[in-house]
Design a protein around this motif. Structure first.
Motif, PDB file in Angstrom:
ATOM      1  N   ILE A   1      -3.170   0.617  10.625  1.00 28.99           N
ATOM      2  CA  ILE A   1      -2.791   0.352   9.238  1.00 28.99           C
ATOM      3  C   ILE A   1      -2.564   1.690   8.529  1.00 28.99           C
ATOM      4  N   PRO A   2      -1.355   1.930   8.007  1.00 27.53           N
ATOM      5  CA  PRO A   2      -1.110   3.202   7.309  1.00 27.53           C
ATOM      6  C   PRO A   2      -1.797   3.216   5.948  1.00 27.53           C
ATOM      7  N   LEU A   3      -1.909   4.392   5.372  1.00 31.82           N
ATOM      8  CA  LEU A   3      -2.429   4.485   4.012  1.00 31.82           C
ATOM      9  C   LEU A   3      -1.499   3.733   3.076  1.00 31.82           C
ATOM     10  N   TYR A   4      -2.108   3.034   2.102  1.00 29.98           N
ATOM     11  CA  TYR A   4      -1.288   2.260   1.179  1.00 29.98           C
ATOM     12  C   TYR A   4      -0.336   3.193   0.433  1.00 29.98           C
ATOM     13  N   ASP A   5       0.920   2.781   0.367  1.00 30.60           N
ATOM     14  CA  ASP A   5       1.966   3.550  -0.294  1.00 30.60           C
ATOM     15  C   ASP A   5       2.974   2.546  -0.826  1.00 30.60           C
ATOM     16  N   SER A   6       3.119   2.453  -2.133  1.00 28.99           N
ATOM     17  CA  SER A   6       4.034   1.465  -2.713  1.00 28.99           C
ATOM     18  C   SER A   6       5.482   1.728  -2.325  1.00 28.99           C
ATOM     19  N   ASP A   7       5.815   2.970  -1.958  1.00 31.05           N
ATOM     20  CA  ASP A   7       7.164   3.236  -1.456  1.00 31.05           C
ATOM     21  C   ASP A   7       7.380   2.541  -0.114  1.00 31.05           C
ATOM     22  N   LEU A   8       6.376   2.601   0.766  1.00 33.17           N
ATOM     23  CA  LEU A   8       6.464   1.874   2.038  1.00 33.17           C
ATOM     24  C   LEU A   8       6.583   0.376   1.789  1.00 33.17           C
ATOM     25  N   GLU A   9       5.800  -0.101   0.841  1.00 38.64           N
ATOM     26  CA  GLU A   9       5.822  -1.523   0.507  1.00 38.64           C
ATOM     27  C   GLU A   9       7.206  -1.937   0.015  1.00 38.64           C
ATOM     28  N   ALA A  10       7.822  -1.122  -0.815  1.00 35.33           N
ATOM     29  CA  ALA A  10       9.146  -1.428  -1.361  1.00 35.33           C
ATOM     30  C   ALA A  10      10.220  -1.408  -0.274  1.00 35.33           C
ATOM     31  N   ASP A  11      10.036  -0.546   0.730  1.00 34.54           N
ATOM     32  CA  ASP A  11      11.021  -0.437   1.817  1.00 34.54           C
ATOM     33  C   ASP A  11      10.851  -1.527   2.870  1.00 34.54           C
ATOM     34  N   GLY A  12       9.795  -2.279   2.803  1.00 33.52           N
ATOM     35  CA  GLY A  12       9.497  -3.303   3.795  1.00 33.52           C
ATOM     36  C   GLY A  12       8.170  -2.993   4.439  1.00 33.52           C
ATOM     37  N   LEU A  13       7.337  -3.988   4.578  1.00 35.90           N
ATOM     38  CA  LEU A  13       5.983  -3.767   5.073  1.00 35.90           C
ATOM     39  C   LEU A  13       5.986  -3.260   6.512  1.00 35.90           C
ATOM     40  N   PRO A  14       5.148  -2.266   6.796  1.00 33.70           N
ATOM     41  CA  PRO A  14       5.001  -1.811   8.181  1.00 33.70           C
ATOM     42  C   PRO A  14       4.506  -2.957   9.077  1.00 33.70           C
ATOM     43  N   ASP A  15       4.859  -2.905  10.361  1.00 36.79           N
ATOM     44  CA  ASP A  15       4.483  -3.968  11.301  1.00 36.79           C
ATOM     45  C   ASP A  15       2.981  -4.219  11.331  1.00 36.79           C
ATOM     46  N   ALA A  16       2.182  -3.160  11.292  1.00 39.23           N
ATOM     47  CA  ALA A  16       0.728  -3.332  11.340  1.00 39.23           C
ATOM     48  C   ALA A  16       0.223  -4.085  10.113  1.00 39.23           C
ATOM     49  N   VAL A  17       0.832  -3.852   8.970  1.00 43.84           N
ATOM     50  CA  VAL A  17       0.445  -4.550   7.741  1.00 43.84           C
ATOM     51  C   VAL A  17       0.865  -6.016   7.813  1.00 43.84           C
ATOM     52  N   LEU A  18       2.061  -6.263   8.327  1.00 42.20           N
ATOM     53  CA  LEU A  18       2.511  -7.651   8.513  1.00 42.20           C
ATOM     54  C   LEU A  18       1.564  -8.404   9.450  1.00 42.20           C
ATOM     55  N   ALA A  19       1.127  -7.729  10.514  1.00 38.11           N
ATOM     56  CA  ALA A  19       0.194  -8.356  11.459  1.00 38.11           C
ATOM     57  C   ALA A  19      -1.141  -8.665  10.785  1.00 38.11           C
ATOM     58  N   LEU A  20      -1.634  -7.739   9.962  1.00 43.95           N
ATOM     59  CA  LEU A  20      -2.883  -7.960   9.235  1.00 43.95           C
ATOM     60  C   LEU A  20      -2.751  -9.149   8.289  1.00 43.95           C
TER      61      LEU A  20
ATOM     62  N   GLY B   1     -13.214   3.896   3.601  1.00 45.83           N
ATOM     63  CA  GLY B   1     -11.838   4.026   3.128  1.00 45.83           C
ATOM     64  C   GLY B   1     -10.877   3.169   3.917  1.00 45.83           C
ATOM     65  N   VAL B   2     -11.091   3.039   5.219  1.00 46.96           N
ATOM     66  CA  VAL B   2     -10.171   2.262   6.049  1.00 46.96           C
ATOM     67  C   VAL B   2     -10.194   0.783   5.667  1.00 46.96           C
ATOM     68  N   LEU B   3     -11.359   0.247   5.348  1.00 48.15           N
ATOM     69  CA  LEU B   3     -11.426  -1.158   4.944  1.00 48.15           C
ATOM     70  C   LEU B   3     -10.839  -1.342   3.550  1.00 48.15           C
ATOM     71  N   LYS B   4     -11.163  -0.460   2.624  1.00 48.41           N
ATOM     72  CA  LYS B   4     -10.590  -0.548   1.275  1.00 48.41           C
ATOM     73  C   LYS B   4      -9.072  -0.485   1.347  1.00 48.41           C
ATOM     74  N   ASN B   5      -8.550   0.413   2.168  1.00 49.18           N
ATOM     75  CA  ASN B   5      -7.109   0.540   2.333  1.00 49.18           C
ATOM     76  C   ASN B   5      -6.488  -0.758   2.865  1.00 49.18           C
ATOM     77  N   ALA B   6      -7.102  -1.351   3.884  1.00 43.58           N
ATOM     78  CA  ALA B   6      -6.577  -2.599   4.440  1.00 43.58           C
ATOM     79  C   ALA B   6      -6.599  -3.717   3.413  1.00 43.58           C
ATOM     80  N   LEU B   7      -7.660  -3.787   2.632  1.00 41.84           N
ATOM     81  CA  LEU B   7      -7.742  -4.813   1.592  1.00 41.84           C
ATOM     82  C   LEU B   7      -6.711  -4.571   0.489  1.00 41.84           C
ATOM     83  N   ASP B   8      -6.426  -3.313   0.197  1.00 40.14           N
ATOM     84  CA  ASP B   8      -5.374  -3.008  -0.777  1.00 40.14           C
ATOM     85  C   ASP B   8      -4.023  -3.527  -0.280  1.00 40.14           C
ATOM     86  N   TRP B   9      -3.704  -3.292   0.978  1.00 39.74           N
ATOM     87  CA  TRP B   9      -2.457  -3.810   1.542  1.00 39.74           C
ATOM     88  C   TRP B   9      -2.450  -5.340   1.495  1.00 39.74           C
ATOM     89  N   ALA B  10      -3.541  -5.959   1.938  1.00 37.81           N
ATOM     90  CA  ALA B  10      -3.590  -7.418   2.056  1.00 37.81           C
ATOM     91  C   ALA B  10      -3.583  -8.123   0.705  1.00 37.81           C
TER      92      ALA B  10
END
Length: 183
Positions: A46-65, A88-97
């Motif tokens: 899971i990459p670090l949360y980045d709204s630019d990445l989100e705007a460009d399309g969710l990364p595959d790992a985030v889609l899988a989560l 931080g890794v769990l907070k980051n994943a929850l931010d994406w989700a």
């Protein structure tokens, strides 16, 4: 009519290969019985949360989560406590989700929050932060103090704590049934 077991998703807040929190989740998965199955989801990709990445399309790992969370009837989060807080890794994943909030797979998802720590408080301060993050979901909590002494050869071996965790899982399953979250 046969019913399928409840599908639970276990997410560990540690990336360590020999994480005590992963050992806790694996011990639970091995003891679920026929009423539930616990699948673990690793956060390593899971990459670090980045709204630019989100705007460009969710990364595959985030889609899988997000898909794994959507398919689960309930979640079991198990996190260490780092510097009096959630990892931080769990907070980051929850931010994406959690985004977007109106379509988040976390929305109204029953959650069991477990934290562990080598110290006597078992990660209660991390739990407070997780509750804040998961404010929109239902959750219950388990703390595991002295976790390092409960791991033998990479396996969680403390039967009284395991029984307490299993009782909390039973309550989570009851909550899932009550809310009609079970598909």
């Amino acid at each position: 009519m046969a019913t399928r077991p409840h599908r639970l998703l276990g997410i560990c807040g540690s990336l360590r290969a020999h994480s005590t929190n992963t050992a806790v989740l694996k011990a639970l998965a091995n003891r679920m019985g026929e009423h539930a199955e616990l699948q673990l989801f690793a956060l390593n990709d899971i990459p670090l949360y980045d709204s630019d990445l989100e705007a460009d399309g969710l990364p595959d790992a985030v889609l899988a989560l997000k898909d794994a969370i959507s398919q689960a009837d309930g979640l079991i989060l198990c996190s260490p406590e780092y510097n009096y807080g959630v990892s931080g890794v769990l907070k980051n994943a929850l931010d994406w989700a959690s985004r977007p909030d109106v379509n988040s797979p976390l929305r109204n998802k029953p959650v069991l929050i477990m934290t562990s720590s080598p110290g006597v408080l078992g990660g209660v301060r991390a739990q407070a932060q997780l509750r804040e993050t998961l404010n929109a979901t239902l959750s219950r909590e388990v703390v595991i103090p002295g976790v390092s002494q409960k791991i033998q050869d990479g396996q969680f071996e403390d039967e009284p704590t395991l029984q307490f965790m299993l009782a909390s899982v039973d309550q989570l399953l009851g909550e899932i049934d009550l809310l009609g979250c079970w598909r």
